[in-house]
Design an enzyme around this catalytic site. Structure first.
Site, PDB file in Angstrom:
ATOM      1  N   TRP A   1       0.824  -1.217   0.000  1.00 17.54           N
ATOM      2  CA  TRP A   1       0.000   0.000   0.000  1.00 17.54           C
ATOM      3  C   TRP A   1       0.851   1.258   0.000  1.00 17.54           C
ATOM      4  O   TRP A   1       0.544   2.231  -0.701  1.00 17.54           O
ATOM      5  CB  TRP A   1      -0.973  -0.036   1.172  1.00 17.54           C
ATOM      6  CG  TRP A   1      -1.886  -1.218   1.095  1.00 17.54           C
ATOM      7  CD1 TRP A   1      -1.985  -2.253   1.975  1.00 17.54           C
ATOM      8  CD2 TRP A   1      -2.807  -1.522   0.032  1.00 17.54           C
ATOM      9  NE1 TRP A   1      -2.891  -3.182   1.539  1.00 17.54           N
ATOM     10  CE2 TRP A   1      -3.411  -2.757   0.348  1.00 17.54           C
ATOM     11  CE3 TRP A   1      -3.161  -0.881  -1.150  1.00 17.54           C
ATOM     12  CZ2 TRP A   1      -4.367  -3.354  -0.472  1.00 17.54           C
ATOM     13  CZ3 TRP A   1      -4.111  -1.469  -1.982  1.00 17.54           C
ATOM     14  CH2 TRP A   1      -4.696  -2.692  -1.634  1.00 17.54           C
TER      15      TRP A   1
ATOM     16  N   ASP B   1      -1.241   6.478   6.482  1.00 17.72           N
ATOM     17  CA  ASP B   1      -2.373   5.615   6.155  1.00 17.72           C
ATOM     18  C   ASP B   1      -2.538   4.657   7.340  1.00 17.72           C
ATOM     19  O   ASP B   1      -1.671   3.832   7.607  1.00 17.72           O
ATOM     20  CB  ASP B   1      -2.065   4.851   4.867  1.00 17.72           C
ATOM     21  CG  ASP B   1      -3.142   3.834   4.492  1.00 17.72           C
ATOM     22  OD1 ASP B   1      -4.096   3.632   5.263  1.00 17.72           O
ATOM     23  OD2 ASP B   1      -3.005   3.233   3.403  1.00 17.72           O
TER      24      ASP B   1
ATOM     25  N   LYS C   1     -12.071  -1.753   7.225  1.00 20.97           N
ATOM     26  CA  LYS C   1     -11.240  -2.738   7.897  1.00 20.97           C
ATOM     27  C   LYS C   1     -11.541  -2.829   9.388  1.00 20.97           C
ATOM     28  O   LYS C   1     -11.616  -3.909   9.952  1.00 20.97           O
ATOM     29  CB  LYS C   1      -9.763  -2.413   7.686  1.00 20.97           C
ATOM     30  CG  LYS C   1      -9.345  -2.513   6.223  1.00 20.97           C
ATOM     31  CD  LYS C   1      -7.884  -2.177   6.033  1.00 20.97           C
ATOM     32  CE  LYS C   1      -7.480  -2.309   4.573  1.00 20.97           C
ATOM     33  NZ  LYS C   1      -7.604  -3.671   4.045  1.00 20.97           N
TER      34      LYS C   1
END
Length: 360
Positions: A101, A171, A195
């Site tokens: 990511w 993030d 999530k």
């Protein structure tokens, strides 16, 4: 039908109490005669929903007054572009690449300026977090970027980098609200909620006010400007209303559980159950370095692809769902977010023990 233990990395398990409460309000939200799915985002009932959600999030995280909370769309991946579009004013930014990511975010930022990879752990398949004490921060960098918890590889920053005065952008999608953090350590925090917070469709951005400006990348679309959404209090266009409503429910649930300190204690205990077994198992092994292990995502393997596939198939029959690892790495992964009960981890460990005995 009995509910399974859902170890999906996202969309992920939600608290049963929250789901039950939302179900009871599906047709008639608090006497409004309609579902939250149906009501106007300009209505008084929804104004109360989004204002309450923001206040509860501020309470949980201790968000200072000089930070804005934005409820956005587009997923965390849209932030890969939105961040450099809004923050890369000198056209320079430093990225620490610790997994898939952060690597994607870095590559996206290179479209808008000189995005520099100042540390990278791909030499060992992202099994560790680069040493943040040895970072050489660029003097002209507009910000320093990290992915605090890499979902696929199961690693987490246990120490934040010293950014030498540069805004830290993080993030936090897969560790959001799993434990307390000091918001003031960051310039911008963001995460897709699917999530650990709510259903897919909402991205939460927490940004320091001095970073919100009309000095953005040329031709940045109106919808991709932080000032657009800050000025409109997340209501510039129709927001993901039902998703925000569900996030608000989860925020209240977290408060009722004792807040983020209590959640950290529970999450550490759950993770330790699984790691303790992995560390003594002759069949299974974890893939992340011990010192960088995440308490949210636990990837593991048998070392044999066929045996991994057999484990995933038999686990599903036992009510253990979505245990397969990310398609890019294979193996298995247990995402043990806030809403995963201890009993779910205990059931997984018990199944792993039996599988190991049967396949010795």
């Amino acid at each position: 039908m009995a509910r399974v233990y859902n170890f999906s990395a996202g969309p992920a398990v939600l608290p049963e109490e929250v789901l039950a409460e939302a179900a009871s309000e599906m047709l008639d939200y608090q006497g409004s005669g309609m579902s939250v799915m149906e009501m106007s985002h300009r209505s008084k009932p929804f104004a109360s929903i989004i204002e309450s959600a923001e206040q509860d999030l501020r309470d949980l995280m201790g968000i200072p007054d000089n930070y804005r909370v934005l409820f956005l769309q587009g997923g965390a991946s849209t932030q890969f572009a939105m961040i450099p579009m809004n923050l890369m004013r000198n056209k320079v930014a430093d990225y620490v690449v610790s997994g898939s990511w952060s690597k994607k975010a870095w590559k996206e930022a290179k479209l808008y300026g000189d995005a520099r990879c100042i540390a990278n752990s791909d030499d060992e398949n992202f099994s560790y977090v680069p040493d943040v004490k040895k970072l050489e921060i660029s003097e002209d960098a507009d910000y320093v970027y990290i992915c605090q918890n890499e979902t696929i590889y199961g690693t987490v920053y246990h120490e934040l980098p010293d950014t030498q005065g540069k805004p830290l952008v993080a993030d936090v999608s897969s560790c959001f609200l799993s434990e307390p953090i000091n918001v003031s350590d960051y310039g911008l925090i963001y995460g897709g909620v699917q999530k650990n917070v709510g259903p897919a469709g909402v991205t939460i951005v927490i940004i320091r006010e001095d970073l919100i400006s009309d000095d953005v990348f040329p031709r940045t679309p109106t919808m991709l400007r932080y000032d657009t959404h800050a000025d409109a209090k997340s209501l510039y266009n129709t927001p993901p209303c039902y998703g925000i409503y569900m996030c608000g429910k989860v925020f209240k649930w977290l408060k009722a559980q004792g807040g983020l300190e209590a959640m950290k204690e529970r999450n550490v205990e759950k993770a330790q159950l699984l790691y303790d077994y992995l560390d003594q198992s002759a069949l299974f092994s974890g893939t992340a370095r011990k010192e960088d292990r995440s308490i949210m995502n636990v990837p593991f393997v048998t070392g044999n692809d066929e045996l991994d596939a057999k484990f995933v198939a038999e686990a599903r029959k036992a009510g253990i769902e979505s245990i397969k690892g990310h398609r890019s790495v294979g193996g298995m992964r247990a995402s043990i977010y806030n809403a995963m009960p201890r009993e779910g981890v205990e059931a997984l460990v018990a199944f792993m023990k039996q599988f190991e005995a049967d396949n010795a």
